[in-house]
Design a protein around this motif. Structure first.
Motif, short mmCIF file in Angstrom:
data_model
loop_
_atom_site.label_atom_id
_atom_site.label_comp_id
_atom_site.label_asym_id
_atom_site.label_seq_id
_atom_site.Cartn_x
_atom_site.Cartn_y
_atom_site.Cartn_z
N GLU A 106 1.10 -1.03 -0.16
CA GLU A 106 0.26 0.39 0.02
C GLU A 106 0.84 1.59 0.36
O GLU A 106 0.65 2.34 -0.11
CB GLU A 106 -0.81 -0.37 1.26
CG GLU A 106 -1.91 -0.99 1.20
CD GLU A 106 -2.68 -1.12 2.38
OE1 GLU A 106 -2.72 -0.52 3.55
OE2 GLU A 106 -3.70 -2.11 2.50
N THR A 107 1.97 1.34 0.88
CA THR A 107 2.97 1.96 0.53
C THR A 107 3.69 2.57 -0.65
O THR A 107 3.85 4.00 -1.35
CB THR A 107 3.98 2.43 2.03
OG1 THR A 107 3.06 2.13 3.69
CG2 THR A 107 4.65 3.65 2.09
N VAL A 108 4.16 1.46 -0.85
CA VAL A 108 4.36 1.21 -2.63
C VAL A 108 3.67 2.30 -3.65
O VAL A 108 4.22 3.40 -3.71
CB VAL A 108 5.40 0.44 -2.60
CG1 VAL A 108 6.03 0.57 -4.37
CG2 VAL A 108 6.35 -0.16 -2.08
N LYS A 109 2.97 1.90 -3.68
CA LYS A 109 1.42 2.32 -4.78
C LYS A 109 1.14 3.59 -4.01
O LYS A 109 1.21 5.00 -4.95
CB LYS A 109 0.31 1.11 -4.24
CG LYS A 109 0.88 -0.19 -5.15
CD LYS A 109 -0.23 -1.00 -5.03
CE LYS A 109 -0.27 -1.93 -5.69
NZ LYS A 109 0.46 -1.73 -7.44
N TRP A 110 1.13 4.35 -2.86
CA TRP A 110 0.47 6.07 -2.31
C TRP A 110 1.79 6.24 -2.91
O TRP A 110 1.70 7.54 -3.15
CB TRP A 110 0.52 5.74 -1.03
CG TRP A 110 -0.26 6.91 -0.84
CD1 TRP A 110 -1.83 7.36 -0.74
CD2 TRP A 110 0.40 8.10 0.22
NE1 TRP A 110 -1.76 8.71 0.13
CE2 TRP A 110 -0.35 9.06 0.05
CE3 TRP A 110 2.16 7.78 0.15
CZ2 TRP A 110 0.07 10.55 0.40
CZ3 TRP A 110 2.34 9.39 0.58
CH2 TRP A 110 1.70 10.72 0.75
N THR A 111 2.96 5.69 -2.70
CA THR A 111 4.01 6.72 -3.06
C THR A 111 4.42 7.33 -4.64
O THR A 111 4.37 8.36 -4.90
CB THR A 111 5.03 5.69 -2.69
OG1 THR A 111 5.48 6.30 -0.68
CG2 THR A 111 6.69 7.24 -1.93
N VAL A 112 4.39 6.28 -5.03
CA VAL A 112 4.46 6.56 -6.61
C VAL A 112 2.98 7.20 -7.09
O VAL A 112 3.09 8.07 -7.97
CB VAL A 112 4.23 5.01 -7.32
CG1 VAL A 112 4.04 5.18 -8.67
CG2 VAL A 112 5.21 3.61 -7.23
N SER A 113 1.97 7.27 -6.43
CA SER A 113 1.04 8.22 -6.81
C SER A 113 0.41 9.47 -6.14
O SER A 113 0.05 10.75 -6.48
CB SER A 113 -0.38 7.65 -6.49
OG SER A 113 -0.45 6.56 -6.91
N ASN A 114 1.86 9.39 -5.28
CA ASN A 114 2.13 10.89 -4.76
C ASN A 114 3.28 11.94 -4.70
O ASN A 114 3.66 11.64 -3.40
CB ASN A 114 1.36 11.04 -2.89
CG ASN A 114 -0.39 10.54 -2.96
OD1 ASN A 114 -1.01 11.54 -3.12
ND2 ASN A 114 -0.47 9.14 -3.01
N ASN A 115 4.26 11.44 -5.51
CA ASN A 115 5.87 11.36 -5.73
C ASN A 115 6.13 12.76 -5.82
O ASN A 115 7.24 12.29 -5.58
CB ASN A 115 5.79 10.70 -7.26
CG ASN A 115 5.49 11.60 -8.50
OD1 ASN A 115 5.74 13.03 -8.27
ND2 ASN A 115 5.83 11.06 -9.29
N ILE A 116 5.78 13.50 -5.30
CA ILE A 116 6.23 14.51 -4.79
C ILE A 116 6.84 14.18 -3.33
O ILE A 116 7.97 15.32 -3.55
CB ILE A 116 5.11 16.04 -4.34
CG1 ILE A 116 5.86 17.09 -3.55
CG2 ILE A 116 3.93 15.14 -4.12
CD1 ILE A 116 4.84 18.76 -3.80
N TRP A 117 6.21 13.13 -2.20
CA TRP A 117 7.15 13.07 -1.44
C TRP A 117 8.28 12.47 -1.44
O TRP A 117 9.47 11.96 -0.66
CB TRP A 117 6.01 12.22 -0.58
CG TRP A 117 4.66 12.84 -0.11
CD1 TRP A 117 3.90 13.23 -0.46
CD2 TRP A 117 4.71 14.18 1.01
NE1 TRP A 117 2.64 14.59 0.27
CE2 TRP A 117 4.27 14.70 1.27
CE3 TRP A 117 6.12 14.41 2.64
CZ2 TRP A 117 3.16 15.62 1.63
CZ3 TRP A 117 5.60 15.53 3.35
CH2 TRP A 117 3.90 16.50 2.55
N LEU A 118 8.62 12.26 -2.88
CA LEU A 118 10.15 11.48 -3.22
C LEU A 118 10.97 12.04 -3.68
O LEU A 118 12.14 12.29 -3.65
CB LEU A 118 9.77 10.92 -4.01
CG LEU A 118 8.82 9.34 -4.05
CD1 LEU A 118 9.31 8.63 -5.39
CD2 LEU A 118 9.93 8.65 -2.67
N LYS A 119 10.50 14.04 -3.92
CA LYS A 119 11.81 14.94 -3.94
C LYS A 119 11.63 16.06 -2.92
O LYS A 119 12.74 17.34 -3.17
CB LYS A 119 10.79 15.79 -5.07
CG LYS A 119 10.07 14.81 -6.07
CD LYS A 119 9.45 15.57 -7.61
CE LYS A 119 9.30 14.83 -8.64
NZ LYS A 119 8.14 14.84 -8.78
#
Length: 338
Positions: free
Chosen positions: A324-337
Motif C-alpha cells: 500500500e505504501t509503495v503504491k501510494w508513494t508512486v501516486s503521490n511522488n512529490i513526497w519523493l522530492k
C-alpha cells in the motif's frame, strides 16, 4: 467533555500519523508542538487535516524544546489531558558527527517537556516515544524485552536512553503517570525520501543502484522488524485508552514500558526485492560492509512484542502495508522530492 492531547513534533513523520488516528477514532482535540525544522513539515498536517470539517480540532503551537516552556507558550497550549512526546533528533549519522546537538534535542528537550508536564494536575498520561536502538544490536534469535539492559552504540541511541531514564525518574520522584514505548523502523506515507523505503522506491524507479548494508563477508543483509506508522499510531491510542497502572514488577521497576513491534522480521535485501517486485522493476543492488568501517551502525535490531500481544494489540500484516505504501508513494511522488 472532549479530551485534549499535546503531541510534540506533531508535523513529523510518525506524529502526523498519530494525529490522523486520533482525529479518525476519537473526538479529542489535538495540539501540535513543533519547531518545524528538518524533520517537521506542515504539509503533512495539511494533507491529513486540510479538507476535514473538524480541522479546528487541531492547533499548532511553535516552540523549540531546547528552551523551557514559558508562560506564553503554556497559555497558548491551554489545558491538556494527555502528552505524547515524539519530538526528537533521530538521524544516526548526524548524531555521530554532532553528538551535543542530540543531547540538547533529546535529553534537554525531554527534561523541559517533563518539567511542564509535572505541573499539570489533570494529566492522565505522559507517553515517551523511544527506540529499539537503546538496546543495541541484537544477536541472532535474541529479541529484547521492555526492561532488558541498554547498550547504546551511537550518540542518538544514548540520548534516547538518557531521556528514558529521565521519564522513569520523573515518575518515581513526582509520581507522574508516565509510560515509555519502543518501536523500530517505522515506514509509511509522507516519509522523508532519505529513509530506506522511499529511497528504495526512488532509486528503483530510476534504475539506480541500491547499497544494502550487510555483514563483513557481504553475504548477509541487515534486518529489522518494520512497522507501518498507522500501526504505531493505533498502538499508542490503544495504550492511552487502556489501563496501564504504575505497579512495580518483581524487580521494583514501576514506569511501564511497551514494545510496539512489526508482524515479522525482514532483511533489507528481501525488502528491496519486494519493493522492486511491486514496482515491476529489476533491482540493481550491492551488499556493502558499512558497519565495520564506521562504528555506530548495527546489523540487526529486534524487539519482543509479546507484552502488547498479551494485552490484546497486534500489528497489521507488514507486506500488505508495504505494498500500500509503495503504491501510494508512486501516486503521490512529490513526497519523493522533498
Amino acid at each position: 467533555m472532549s479530551k485534549t492531547i499535546l503531541i510534540t513534533g506533531g508535523a513529523g513523520f510518525i506524529a502526523h500519523h498519530v494525529i490522523e488516528e486520533i482525529l479518525n477514532k476519537t473526538d479529542w482535540n489535538v495540539i501540535s508542538l513543533d519547531r518545524l525544522d528538518f524533520s517537521g513539515n506542515l504539509n503533512r498536517l495539511q494533507d491529513i487535516v486540510g479538507e476535514r470539517k473538524d480541522k479546528k480540532r487541531v492547533k499548532v503551537v511553535y516552540h523549540d524544546l531546547k528552551a523551557p516552556l514559558n508562560s506564553q507558550i503554556i497559555s497558548s497550549i491551554g489545558k491538556v489531558d494527555y502528552i505524547a512526546h515524539l519530538a526528537a533528533g533521530s538521524h544516526v549519522d548526524r548524531s555521530i558527527d554532532y553528538p551535543m546537538e542530540f543531547v540538547l534535542d533529546n535529553v534537554v528537550g525531554t527534561a523541559n517537556i517533563l518539567d511542564y508536564a509535572k505541573s499539570i494536575d489533570s494529566l492522565d498520561k505522559f507517553v515517551y516515544f523511544s527506540t529499539d536502538e537503546v538496546f543495541g544490536p541484537a544477536p541472532k534469535e535474541i529479541n529484547y524485552k521492555e526492561n532488558d539492559r541498554y547498550n547504546s552504540t551511537n550518540p542518538y541511541s544514548a540520548t534516547k536512553a538518557g531521556a528514558e531514564e529521565l521519564v522513569v525518574a520523573y515518575e518515581n520522584t513526582y509520581r507522574m503517570p508516565n509510560i515509555i514505548t519502543h518501536t523500530m523502523n517505522v515506514f509509511g506515507e509522507r516519509q522523508h525520501p532519505e529513509k530506506f523505503i522511499p529511497m528504495c522506491i526512488n532509486k528503483i524507479l530510476k534504475g539506480e543502484k541500491i547499497f544494502i548494508h550487510g555483514n563483513k563477508e557481504k553475504t548477509l543483509a541487515g534486518s529489522r522488524h518494520y512497522i507501518h506508522a498507522k500501526d504505531v499510531a493505533d498502538a499508542l491510542l490503544f495504550l492511552l485508552q487502556n489501563n496501564t497502572p504504575s505497579v512495580a514488577d518483581e524487580t521494583g521497576i514501576k514506569c511501564p514500558k511497551f514494545n510496539i513491534v512489526g508482524s515479522e522480521e525482514i532483511d533489507n535485501l528481501s525488502l528491496a526485492l519486494y519493493i522492486a517486485d511491486v514496482l515491476d522493476k529489476k533491482l540493481n543492488y550491492e551488499i556493502i560492509d558499512f558497519h565495520s568501517s564506521r562504528p555506530g551502525h548495527d546489523l540487526r535490531y529486534a524487539l519482543c512484542g509479546n507484552k502488547m500481544k498479551q494485552m490484546g494489540w497486534t500489528p497489521s500484516e507488514v507486506y500488505k502495508k508495504l505494498k500500500e505504501t509503495v503504491k501510494w508513494t508512486v501516486s503521490n511522488n512529490i513526497w519523493l522530492k522533498i
